[in-house]
Design an enzyme around this catalytic site. Structure first.
Site, short mmCIF file in Angstrom:
data_model
loop_
_atom_site.label_atom_id
_atom_site.label_comp_id
_atom_site.label_asym_id
_atom_site.label_seq_id
_atom_site.Cartn_x
_atom_site.Cartn_y
_atom_site.Cartn_z
N GLY A 124 38.86 38.61 47.07
CA GLY A 124 40.06 37.94 47.53
C GLY A 124 41.13 38.87 48.05
O GLY A 124 42.04 38.44 48.74
N MET A 125 41.05 40.16 47.71
CA MET A 125 42.09 41.11 48.14
C MET A 125 41.60 42.07 49.23
O MET A 125 42.28 43.03 49.54
CB MET A 125 42.58 41.91 46.94
N VAL A 128 35.79 46.56 50.37
CA VAL A 128 35.59 47.91 49.88
C VAL A 128 34.48 48.54 50.71
O VAL A 128 33.39 47.99 50.83
CB VAL A 128 35.22 47.93 48.39
N ASP A 236 42.78 40.94 34.29
CA ASP A 236 41.64 40.33 34.98
C ASP A 236 40.35 41.03 34.57
O ASP A 236 39.51 41.34 35.41
CB ASP A 236 41.83 40.40 36.50
#
Length: 693
Positions: A124-125, A128, A236
């Site tokens: 979601g961010m 990589v 998280d």
């Protein structure tokens, strides 16, 4: 077609033939729970605050320690779904994963100094990438925030907060960050690349062995404890964010939702009454208000992961304890899991250090480290130091010393045989071999021209200040400066003296002096402290004795800060060439002797090597704090903890503070002791107290 993306890589799957709750295997290697359209309404209800749902709808009483979100069946459908509610004015739902790799995957972003090779993960961010740092020719991982999210100040702030959190952490079980920056529309940061897989991937292959599961959770607990000590709460923790190398060593990653609680920090991005995290791993209080959770929320998430490692499932509904489901599990693990999964934060462990202490007795030191399923074992090389394959460094030195003793005995025996042979053929003569003379009177050694430092065996009087602290329990603080005063110190083996405001000592050899015991220490003579609440710290330096004294490379060499009395010793050691160590020895009421040191934790990979600072003096601290199951003992060097141990049966003990030095030149300065002052023990004659300590 009913489509659902993989929460790890974003690949779209047709779940039309599945029912909600079934697990599907993605090509990226993870298994995820299927969420059909008929589960959307239930998922939305689960995402509502507790009060808005009208209270808990669970039927029947839960087990002790059951997770409140695990009591709601919908939570099982949300494994792996990261939720952020209420933090953005345009969103009231969870973030969708990024779509599968598009054209930009073949045309990577150009970052100065880095060559992006391929995408190795999406979430979601952002993405990589596997990359190479051109200046050092090393493989790294680069996390990119896509341009569409870079236009949103909230996502930029979260992205930068993750980099800030990682930059503040330096721990062998936490991903290390190397660099951060902005290239055009792309925010990025560079971190170490872990060649292995996530814990989620490992769980998708098979249930891990019990001892391996213990070691993984132990390492995660060590990592988050360090993060908590730095004022950072992860918020998280889940198997997707735990990376494992080929030997199963842990790296905690993804601090994108971390709460930074250091004094003066302005990094609190979560609004009040916001739930933030992954539903099945979130603590009950985190679902209601993520901003105000503390470190115990991470401990709850740790408990969910632990249960899943042991049983293969998350704790849903009125779950059975691990040993009730898996017969071969050690039933002692149930108490740890149950306490981690308590609904109320106050009922859980207070710190991750207490979790580590609870796990330590369960870890089998002979089991070693097990490679992950599907990986080929490779020789392990620690990022800090290469660990010996047989015992600790201290053990190896002891082995080496014993080897030299045996060699010496063999040499002496050979010389005796040579002497007998000469006398048989030549007659009575003196035979000189180096420093050894073999003659009619036997074997004699040439006196060593380098004498050891003389023993003080006397009292020193220094300046001190005693103050009563305004704290519960009437704690006192005793501060000492090593200049002439009225506070009595008992100095024993070694040359102890006050010089330039410091306590200096040269100690070598094993001469007991006027005492009936060998004690290379100086005691604070007239002060006795309780083990229930104790903290002592001192500036210390340790250096070689110098060429004017005999060389004993295999003898003990250490500086020491210790809590001691007859039959009891808890010490923080600085051992040059070996590292910082915590050691303990005491008797229980039944006469059983408890002896140990932190070298065993290093061998079991449940603690981290902390070298002795090489230059100048360093601050050593030894603390003891009574807990429910004993006394928690911790050792620190320069405010970094190097070891800790929960010691049962150490409660209500009495001891003195002492400084030690063995076969070294040591200095001590600014001794400070805080604790509960108690009376001299009355169970033995007063005149024998000094001689027995």
């Amino acid at each position: 077609m009913i489509a659902q993306p993989c929460p790890n890589c974003g690949r779209t799957h047709d779940v039309g033939v599945y029912v909600t709750g079934q697990r599907m295997l993605c090509q990226c290697g993870i298994r995820f729970d299927v969420r059909r359209g008929d589960a959307v309404a239930a998922a939305a209800a689960a995402a509502m605050p507790y009060e808005a749902r009208g209270g808990d709808t669970t039927v029947g009483p839960p087990r002790r320690g059951v997770a409140s979100q695990a009591q709601q069946p919908v939570a099982a459908d949300m494994v792996g779904a990261t939720v952020l509610r209420g933090s953005h004015p345009d969103s009231g739902r969870g973030e969708a994963p990024l779509p599968p790799a598009g054209p930009h995957a073949e045309h990577p972003v150009e970052l100065p100094g880095f060559e992006l090779l391929r995408v190795i993960g999406r979430g979601g961010m952002g993405e990589v990438w596997l990359a190479q740092q051109q200046s050092l020719k090393r493989t790294v991982a680069v996390k990119l925030l896509p341009p569409r999210l870079a236009k949103d100040a909230e996502f930029v702030s979260r992205f930068e907060k993750e980099a800030t959190a990682l930059a503040a952490l330096s721990h062998p079980n936490i991903i290390q960050i190397f660099d951060r920056g902005v290239a055009g529309e792309h925010y990025y940061f560079v971190m170490e690349y872990v060649e292995g897989r996530s814990l989620r991937d490992a769980l998708g292959l098979s249930r891990l062995p019990f001892q391996q599961s213990l070691r993984i959770i132990r390492q995660v607990a060590s990592a988050i404890e360090y993060a908590h000590d730095q004022g950072i709460i992860h918020r998280d923790l889940k198997p997707e964010n735990i990376l494992l190398d080929a030997r199963g060593h842990v790296k905690v990653a993804d601090f994108g939702l971390a709460g930074i609680r250091r004094p003066g920090s302005e990094q609190h991005l979560t609004a009040t009454s916001v739930a933030m995290g992954t539903l099945n791993y979130m603590a009950p209080e985190q679902r209601r208000d993520a901003k105000n959770v503390d470190r115990r929320a991470d401990l709850f998430s740790l408990g969910v992961m632990f249960y899943e490692l042991l049983t293969g499932d998350v704790p849903v509904g009125r779950f059975r304890l691990p040993s009730e489901r898996i017969e071969e599990l050690d039933p002692r693990v149930d108490a740890v899991v149950e306490r981690l999964l308590e609904n109320e934060p106050e009922a859980r462990y207070a710190t991750a250090g207490e979790v580590c202490a609870a796990l330590d007795p369960l870890i089998d030191s002979s089991s070693g480290t097990t490679p992950l399923p599907g990986n080929t074992p490779v020789p392990f090389r620690s990022s800090r130091t290469t660990r010996p394959t047989r015992g600790s460094l201290l053990s190896q030195r002891l082995d080496a010393g014993w080897t030299k003793v045996r060699k010496g005995v063999s040499v002496v025996g050979s010389l005796m045989l040579l002497g007998y042979a000469v006398r048989a053929f030549v007659g009575p003569v003196d035979l000189q071999v180096g420093d050894v003379t073999i003659g009619t009177s036997g074997i004699t050694l040439k006196p060593d021209p380098k004498p050891w430092p003389a023993n003080t065996d006397d009292e020193l009087f220094v300046s001190s200040k005693l103050e009563l602290l305004e704290l519960p329990g009437s704690l006192s603080r005793l501060s000492m400066d090593f200049v002439p005063g009225t506070e009595e110190l008992n100095a024993w083996s070694g040359q102890w003296k006050l010089k330039d405001g410091r306590l200096e000592v040269l100690q070598g050899g094993s001469d007991m002096g006027i005492s009936d015991r060998f004690r290379p220490r100086t005691y604070v003579a007239q002060r006795y402290f309780s083990s229930n609440d104790f903290s002592a710290e001192v500036d210390m330096s340790v250096m070689p004795l110098g060429p004017e004294y005999p060389d004993e490379p295999d003898a003990q060499h250490f500086g020491e800060l210790t809590f001691r009395i007859k039959d009891l010793q808890v010490s923080a050691f600085a051992i040059p060439g070996v590292g910082m160590r915590l050691s303990w020895r005491y008797l229980l009421e039944d006469g059983q002797e408890i002896v140990g040191n932190s070298a065993q934790d290093l061998e079991n990979l449940t603690a981290d090597e902390m070298p002795v600072p090489a230059l100048g003096s360093f601050r050593v601290r030894l603390t003891m704090k009574r807990r429910k199951n004993g006394v928690m003992v911790e050792g620190f060097v320069n405010n970094r903890r190097f070891a800790y141990k929960m010691l049962p049966g150490l409660e209500d003990r009495v001891g003195k503070v002492a400084l030690g030095c063995r076969n070294l030149a040591c200095t001590f300065d600014k001794l400070s002791v805080q604790g509960l002052l108690v009376e001299r023990p009355r169970n033995r004659p007063q005149q024998a107290v000094g001689a027995q300590e």
